[in-house]
Design an enzyme around this catalytic site. Structure first.
Site, PDB file in Angstrom:
ATOM      1  N   ALA A  65     -23.043  29.259  70.127  1.00 35.80           N
ATOM      2  CA  ALA A  65     -23.300  30.616  69.640  1.00 35.80           C
ATOM      3  C   ALA A  65     -23.952  30.548  68.270  1.00 35.80           C
ATOM      4  O   ALA A  65     -24.011  29.500  67.642  1.00 35.80           O
ATOM      5  CB  ALA A  65     -21.991  31.392  69.567  1.00 35.80           C
ATOM      6  N   GLY A  89     -20.389  28.789  73.572  1.00 38.19           N
ATOM      7  CA  GLY A  89     -20.842  29.915  74.395  1.00 38.19           C
ATOM      8  C   GLY A  89     -21.755  29.494  75.539  1.00 38.19           C
ATOM      9  O   GLY A  89     -21.781  30.120  76.593  1.00 38.19           O
ATOM     10  N   GLU A 106     -19.447  28.390  78.156  1.00 39.94           N
ATOM     11  CA  GLU A 106     -18.815  29.587  78.733  1.00 39.94           C
ATOM     12  C   GLU A 106     -19.757  30.303  79.695  1.00 39.94           C
ATOM     13  O   GLU A 106     -19.336  30.788  80.750  1.00 39.94           O
ATOM     14  CB  GLU A 106     -18.361  30.537  77.604  1.00 39.94           C
ATOM     15  CG  GLU A 106     -17.113  30.023  76.916  1.00 39.94           C
ATOM     16  CD  GLU A 106     -16.702  30.821  75.685  1.00 39.94           C
ATOM     17  OE1 GLU A 106     -15.515  31.149  75.568  1.00 39.94           O
ATOM     18  OE2 GLU A 106     -17.563  31.108  74.835  1.00 39.94           O
ATOM     19  N   GLU A 155     -15.553  24.569  69.104  1.00 42.06           N
ATOM     20  CA  GLU A 155     -15.023  25.645  68.248  1.00 42.06           C
ATOM     21  C   GLU A 155     -13.876  25.194  67.349  1.00 42.06           C
ATOM     22  O   GLU A 155     -13.771  25.614  66.197  1.00 42.06           O
ATOM     23  CB  GLU A 155     -14.534  26.835  69.103  1.00 42.06           C
ATOM     24  CG  GLU A 155     -15.638  27.688  69.676  1.00 42.06           C
ATOM     25  CD  GLU A 155     -16.154  27.205  71.015  1.00 42.06           C
ATOM     26  OE1 GLU A 155     -16.795  28.002  71.713  1.00 42.06           O
ATOM     27  OE2 GLU A 155     -15.931  26.033  71.368  1.00 42.06           O
TER      28      GLU A 155
END
Length: 258
Positions: free
Chosen positions: A66, A109, A112, A132
């Site tokens: 991200a 992300g 994900e 993360e």
């Protein structure tokens, strides 16, 4: 199809390809890009010509996480009001088969996004991970949930806690990735698979997907009830008549999604 800033959409017959298209930023996902991806997926889901959707990354990689700049100074109340992950929930409502073809890396992300797809295919040297934890945070767009449902508690914890890069072969052994291909063959091979899938009865594919998703979330007895209802429902379709008649007549069925 409308103009896109961060993605590129290409239709090849009944297969649609959605490319993440910020190669200079390694396809790092920011909010506007995620909104664009999801809106395009919804558009393709409603497009009569499209039967299967493939998600791919342009350039060197699938998606490297991200956009940190966007979140660095955020506070909890801002995030709650922004509700930035609600858009991700709409991916679950896509009825058509959604395949991810991952090369390079799928991190944070990006991982994900792949996990939100129905099946993940990957280049043999691709790598995945949730870094993360190294930034003092954790996945927020379903990473802890999708990964745990896919590979179980212990592997999920190990991988989420370490934040390390995971080889595609490891995830293939864990059953998360369905097939590995040499990178230069990845798109072609996934396209061949998608075309095969696109020749199946669309309503059957759709109701199988729904029933399998229910199986992950519901107790057995409730899941069985969904399966049964979907089984009955398919007998209202022309494709069921066509499929069974073709079988009896020893010819190939022509499915129309009706």
């Amino acid at each position: 199809m409308s103009h896109h800033s961060y993605i590129k959409v290409k239709k090849e017959g009944s297969v649609a390809k959605l490319y993440l298209n910020r190669p200079q930023q390694l396809n790092a996902l920011h909010r506007a890009m995620v909104e664009e991806i999801v809106t395009a997926l919804e558009h393709l889901d409603g497009d009569e010509e499209v039967r299967v959707i493939i998600l791919l990354g342009k350039g060197k990689t699938f998606a490297a996480g991200a956009d940190i700049d966007e979140m660095m100074e955020a506070d909890p109340i801002q995030l709650e009001q922004l509700n930035q992950f609600a858009v991700w929930d709409r991916i679950r409502l896509i009825k058509k088969p959604l395949l991810a073809a991952v090369h390079g890396v799928a991190l944070g992300g990006g991982f994900e996004l792949a996990l939100h797809c129905d099946l993940i295919f990957a280049a043999a040297d691709a790598r995945f991970g949730f870094p993360e934890v190294k930034l003092g945070v954790m996945p927020g767009a379903g990473g802890t949930q999708y990964l745990t449902k896919a590979v179980g508690k212990h592997r999920a914890l190990q991988w989420l806690w370490s934040g390390e890069m995971l080889e595609a072969t490891l995830l293939w052994q864990a059953g998360l990735i369905v097939r590995l291909f040499p990178e230069q063959e990845l798109e072609q091979e996934v396209t061949i698979y998608a075309q095969r899938l696109a020749s199946q009865a669309p309503l059957a594919l759709r109701l199988i997907k729904e029933a399998v998703n229910k199986a992950q979330d519901l107790p057995l007895v409730e899941g069985m009830a969904w399966e049964r209802k979907n089984f009955y429902l398919l007998f209202a379709s022309q494709d069921q008549k066509e499929g069974m008649r073709a079988f009896k007549a020893k010819r190939s069925p022509r499915f129309t999604g009706r």
